[in-house]
Write a protein that holds these residues in place. Structure first.
Motif, PDB file in Angstrom:
ATOM      1  N   PRO A   1       0.758  -1.331   0.087  1.00  0.00           N
ATOM      2  CA  PRO A   1       0.438  -0.032  -0.244  1.00  0.00           C
ATOM      3  C   PRO A   1       0.392   1.381   0.022  1.00  0.00           C
ATOM      4  O   PRO A   1       0.247   2.195  -0.812  1.00  0.00           O
ATOM      5  N   HIS A   2       2.142   1.132  -0.298  1.00  0.00           N
ATOM      6  CA  HIS A   2       2.508   2.407   0.435  1.00  0.00           C
ATOM      7  C   HIS A   2       3.357   2.590  -1.013  1.00  0.00           C
ATOM      8  O   HIS A   2       3.284   3.710  -1.300  1.00  0.00           O
ATOM      9  N   LEU A   3       3.162   1.347  -2.263  1.00  0.00           N
ATOM     10  CA  LEU A   3       3.360   2.249  -3.048  1.00  0.00           C
ATOM     11  C   LEU A   3       2.681   3.135  -4.369  1.00  0.00           C
ATOM     12  O   LEU A   3       2.793   3.965  -4.867  1.00  0.00           O
ATOM     13  N   CYS A   4       1.272   2.714  -3.532  1.00  0.00           N
ATOM     14  CA  CYS A   4      -0.074   3.428  -3.886  1.00  0.00           C
ATOM     15  C   CYS A   4       0.070   4.774  -2.967  1.00  0.00           C
ATOM     16  O   CYS A   4      -0.543   5.910  -4.472  1.00  0.00           O
ATOM     17  N   LEU A   5       0.653   4.817  -2.575  1.00  0.00           N
ATOM     18  CA  LEU A   5       0.691   6.324  -1.555  1.00  0.00           C
ATOM     19  C   LEU A   5       1.820   7.585  -1.865  1.00  0.00           C
ATOM     20  O   LEU A   5       0.953   8.259  -2.376  1.00  0.00           O
ATOM     21  N   LEU A   6       3.196   6.825  -2.752  1.00  0.00           N
ATOM     22  CA  LEU A   6       3.359   6.735  -3.420  1.00  0.00           C
ATOM     23  C   LEU A   6       3.660   7.712  -4.979  1.00  0.00           C
ATOM     24  O   LEU A   6       3.698   8.683  -5.336  1.00  0.00           O
ATOM     25  N   GLU A   7       2.439   6.849  -5.592  1.00  0.00           N
ATOM     26  CA  GLU A   7       1.626   7.269  -6.843  1.00  0.00           C
ATOM     27  C   GLU A   7       0.600   8.030  -6.786  1.00  0.00           C
ATOM     28  O   GLU A   7       0.775   9.488  -7.458  1.00  0.00           O
ATOM     29  N   TYR A   8      -0.094   8.223  -5.706  1.00  0.00           N
ATOM     30  CA  TYR A   8      -0.867   9.405  -5.394  1.00  0.00           C
ATOM     31  C   TYR A   8      -0.512  10.674  -4.950  1.00  0.00           C
ATOM     32  O   TYR A   8      -0.805  11.570  -4.959  1.00  0.00           O
ATOM     33  N   ARG A   9       1.002  10.379  -4.025  1.00  0.00           N
ATOM     34  CA  ARG A   9       1.451  11.631  -3.576  1.00  0.00           C
ATOM     35  C   ARG A   9       2.391  12.798  -5.039  1.00  0.00           C
ATOM     36  O   ARG A   9       2.923  13.549  -4.615  1.00  0.00           O
ATOM     37  N   SER A  10       2.582  10.797  -6.079  1.00  0.00           N
ATOM     38  CA  SER A  10       3.254  11.882  -6.881  1.00  0.00           C
ATOM     39  C   SER A  10       2.407  12.892  -8.014  1.00  0.00           C
ATOM     40  O   SER A  10       2.791  13.091  -9.078  1.00  0.00           O
ATOM     41  N   THR A  11       1.395  12.396  -8.450  1.00  0.00           N
ATOM     42  CA  THR A  11       0.656  12.770  -9.222  1.00  0.00           C
ATOM     43  C   THR A  11      -0.026  14.331  -8.735  1.00  0.00           C
ATOM     44  O   THR A  11      -0.704  14.406  -7.235  1.00  0.00           O
ATOM     45  N   PRO A  12      -0.275  15.352 -10.034  1.00  0.00           N
ATOM     46  CA  PRO A  12      -0.760  16.695  -9.955  1.00  0.00           C
ATOM     47  C   PRO A  12      -2.146  16.801  -9.034  1.00  0.00           C
ATOM     48  O   PRO A  12      -2.681  16.148 -10.003  1.00  0.00           O
ATOM     49  N   ILE A  13      -2.177  17.514  -8.638  1.00  0.00           N
ATOM     50  CA  ILE A  13      -3.167  17.778  -8.297  1.00  0.00           C
ATOM     51  C   ILE A  13      -4.889  18.196  -8.756  1.00  0.00           C
ATOM     52  O   ILE A  13      -5.755  17.648  -9.622  1.00  0.00           O
ATOM     53  N   ASP A  14      -4.606  19.126  -9.600  1.00  0.00           N
ATOM     54  CA  ASP A  14      -4.574  20.428 -10.596  1.00  0.00           C
ATOM     55  C   ASP A  14      -4.052  20.742 -11.308  1.00  0.00           C
ATOM     56  O   ASP A  14      -2.786  20.983 -11.071  1.00  0.00           O
ATOM     57  N   ALA A  15      -4.517  21.484 -12.457  1.00  0.00           N
ATOM     58  CA  ALA A  15      -3.521  22.478 -13.031  1.00  0.00           C
ATOM     59  C   ALA A  15      -2.623  23.508 -12.462  1.00  0.00           C
ATOM     60  O   ALA A  15      -1.921  23.056 -12.956  1.00  0.00           O
ATOM     61  N   ASN A  16      -3.877  23.620 -11.038  1.00  0.00           N
ATOM     62  CA  ASN A  16      -2.738  25.277 -10.437  1.00  0.00           C
ATOM     63  C   ASN A  16      -1.456  24.834  -9.484  1.00  0.00           C
ATOM     64  O   ASN A  16      -1.537  25.250  -9.325  1.00  0.00           O
ATOM     65  N   ILE A  17      -2.042  23.153  -8.722  1.00  0.00           N
ATOM     66  CA  ILE A  17      -0.823  22.720  -8.137  1.00  0.00           C
ATOM     67  C   ILE A  17      -0.592  21.620  -8.146  1.00  0.00           C
ATOM     68  O   ILE A  17      -1.445  20.663  -9.249  1.00  0.00           O
ATOM     69  N   LYS A  18       0.377  21.483  -7.968  1.00  0.00           N
ATOM     70  CA  LYS A  18       1.075  20.544  -9.314  1.00  0.00           C
ATOM     71  C   LYS A  18       1.306  19.288  -8.261  1.00  0.00           C
ATOM     72  O   LYS A  18       0.901  19.144  -6.835  1.00  0.00           O
ATOM     73  N   SER A  19       2.402  18.459  -8.012  1.00  0.00           N
ATOM     74  CA  SER A  19       2.388  17.694  -6.989  1.00  0.00           C
ATOM     75  C   SER A  19       2.635  17.537  -6.123  1.00  0.00           C
ATOM     76  O   SER A  19       3.838  18.057  -6.030  1.00  0.00           O
ATOM     77  N   PRO A  20       2.114  17.084  -4.968  1.00  0.00           N
ATOM     78  CA  PRO A  20       2.223  17.240  -3.547  1.00  0.00           C
ATOM     79  C   PRO A  20       4.363  16.418  -2.843  1.00  0.00           C
ATOM     80  O   PRO A  20       4.752  16.951  -1.731  1.00  0.00           O
ATOM     81  N   VAL A  21       4.508  15.684  -4.284  1.00  0.00           N
ATOM     82  CA  VAL A  21       6.127  15.540  -3.561  1.00  0.00           C
ATOM     83  C   VAL A  21       6.860  16.432  -3.329  1.00  0.00           C
ATOM     84  O   VAL A  21       8.292  15.930  -2.832  1.00  0.00           O
ATOM     85  N   LEU A  22       6.878  17.507  -4.061  1.00  0.00           N
ATOM     86  CA  LEU A  22       7.451  18.915  -3.961  1.00  0.00           C
ATOM     87  C   LEU A  22       8.191  19.154  -3.523  1.00  0.00           C
ATOM     88  O   LEU A  22       8.631  19.881  -2.848  1.00  0.00           O
ATOM     89  N   LEU A  23       6.885  19.579  -1.968  1.00  0.00           N
ATOM     90  CA  LEU A  23       6.552  19.912  -0.939  1.00  0.00           C
ATOM     91  C   LEU A  23       8.091  19.007  -0.054  1.00  0.00           C
ATOM     92  O   LEU A  23       8.321  19.605   1.026  1.00  0.00           O
ATOM     93  N   PHE A  24       8.413  17.839  -0.468  1.00  0.00           N
ATOM     94  CA  PHE A  24       9.393  16.672  -0.297  1.00  0.00           C
ATOM     95  C   PHE A  24      11.029  17.318  -0.433  1.00  0.00           C
ATOM     96  O   PHE A  24      11.583  16.807   0.685  1.00  0.00           O
ATOM     97  N   ASN A  25      11.323  18.310  -0.709  1.00  0.00           N
ATOM     98  CA  ASN A  25      12.168  18.253  -1.466  1.00  0.00           C
ATOM     99  C   ASN A  25      13.143  17.107  -2.284  1.00  0.00           C
ATOM    100  O   ASN A  25      14.573  17.408  -2.604  1.00  0.00           O
ATOM    101  N   LYS A  26      12.259  16.679  -2.344  1.00  0.00           N
ATOM    102  CA  LYS A  26      13.613  15.683  -3.123  1.00  0.00           C
ATOM    103  C   LYS A  26      12.602  14.910  -4.534  1.00  0.00           C
ATOM    104  O   LYS A  26      12.146  15.409  -4.601  1.00  0.00           O
ATOM    105  N   GLU A  27      13.599  14.197  -5.354  1.00  0.00           N
ATOM    106  CA  GLU A  27      13.136  13.588  -5.998  1.00  0.00           C
ATOM    107  C   GLU A  27      13.273  11.586  -5.280  1.00  0.00           C
ATOM    108  O   GLU A  27      13.926  11.386  -5.101  1.00  0.00           O
TER     109      GLU A  27
END
Length: 115
Positions: free
Chosen positions: A12-38
């Protein structure tokens, strides 16, 4: 995604990773960007990191979205009724499998939490 991962015996952690990698909408990019890591994701990196807003701008966009959601929720939300001493109530047991009858014995000095 979580249900599908459970049905397929996937992590299930891989699902969360993919979910957090997905942009929320056109104005808000991926939440993973807040982690400051690729991150290593199944999504192509250009999809996640191309056309990237700054970390602060992404955070501000998320906060604006959350405030808007709260505003919509608060339109129909109502305060709970006050509970009086000796009032009959029903309380969920610790296993959260059933509701049991109870009685209010005293009121706390502090107000109950709303979260």
């Amino acid at each position: 995604m979580m249900k599908k991962a459970e049905d397929d015996d996937e992590d299930p952690h891989l699902c969360l990773l993919e979910y957090r990698s997905t942009p929320i909408d056109a104005n808000i990019k991926s939440p993973v960007l807040l982690f400051n890591k690729e991150i290593n994701s199944l999504l192509p990196k250009f999809f996640i990191f191309n056309q990237v807003k700054g970390k602060e701008e992404t955070r501000n966009s998320l906060e604006v979205r959350q405030m808007k959601q709260k505003e919509y929720y608060d339109k129909n939300a109502k305060d709970l009724e006050e509970v009086r001493v000796n009032e009959e109530v029903r309380v969920q047991n610790q296993n959260k499998t059933a509701w049991e009858p109870g009685q209010v014995s005293s009121r706390p000095d502090e107000p109950r939490m709303t979260n």
